[in-house]
Enzyme design. Sequence first.
Site, PDB file in Angstrom:
ATOM      1  N   LYS A   1       0.866  -1.083  -0.025  1.00  0.00           N
ATOM      2  CA  LYS A   1       0.003   0.074  -0.015  1.00  0.00           C
ATOM      3  C   LYS A   1       0.837   1.181  -0.044  1.00  0.00           C
ATOM      4  CE  LYS A   1      -2.172   1.487   3.756  1.00  0.00           C
ATOM      5  NZ  LYS A   1      -2.999   1.580   4.934  1.00  0.00           N
TER       6      LYS A   1
ATOM      7  N   ASP B   1      -6.534   0.835   0.465  1.00  0.00           N
ATOM      8  CA  ASP B   1      -6.723   1.148   1.875  1.00  0.00           C
ATOM      9  C   ASP B   1      -8.072   0.726   2.399  1.00  0.00           C
ATOM     10  OD1 ASP B   1      -8.165   2.701   0.929  1.00  0.00           O
ATOM     11  OD2 ASP B   1      -7.589   4.754   1.980  1.00  0.00           O
TER      12      ASP B   1
END
Length: 244
Positions: free
Chosen positions: A133, A151
């Site tokens: 991420k 996310d």
Amino acid sequence: MPAALDVATETPLARTRRARRIVRLLGEIHPDARIALHFDNALELLVATVLSAQCTDKKVNEVTPAVFARYPSAAAYAGADRAELEAMLRPTGFFRAKANSLIGIGAALTERFGGEVPGSLDALVTLPGVGRKTANVVLGHAFGTPGVTVDTHVGRLSRRFGLTDQNDPVRVEAELCALLEPRDWTIASDRMIFHGRRYCHARRPACGACALARLCPSFGLGPTEAGEAARLVRGTRGDVEALR
């Protein structure tokens, strides 16, 4: 009220087309979609993204100007006084773990990458505290290399849109990448994050005020009456046509 969308009978081609239309419409709904973290270079973005874990972007942006001024290079983080760094990071939460990550990142960049943030995912994920991420955020916004950042918002919306049934972020990323054009990977993430914050909330999504209603199999999870739904919308620029 739109008819229920049955994704169980949707062909792969139809799902791809719907996914790409969703991204286009998200661009109309959120023309201001962008990364909310403030930064001037790849190192600053990497640091800000690490600090954003379990913390609001607003709070990170309040803390980082002093951090960036005090630690302008990878070597500066590597040689940081731990107590001083922890004190600066305290407002972001989990400050001890974040200080450990930043000191470790500084040391790794200095020792293995000449003090520069590497521009590849494989290299970035070898840094302490950096997962896919964070790596995709840095690649997409500092290097212009497309990447899907999964996310909590992107994961939630992807499932609500019926684009995936996966919970693992890596699998969600893979399925979104397969549906979307690479040039849209980064901006799609930004737009979904904005939509998650403004409309498609975890508890009560503003379904009746959402222009994606006809494309969303989860329509009805939140209030469908336009007036009630509109009161749930947060921080938008102007009005958006409901139920397009």
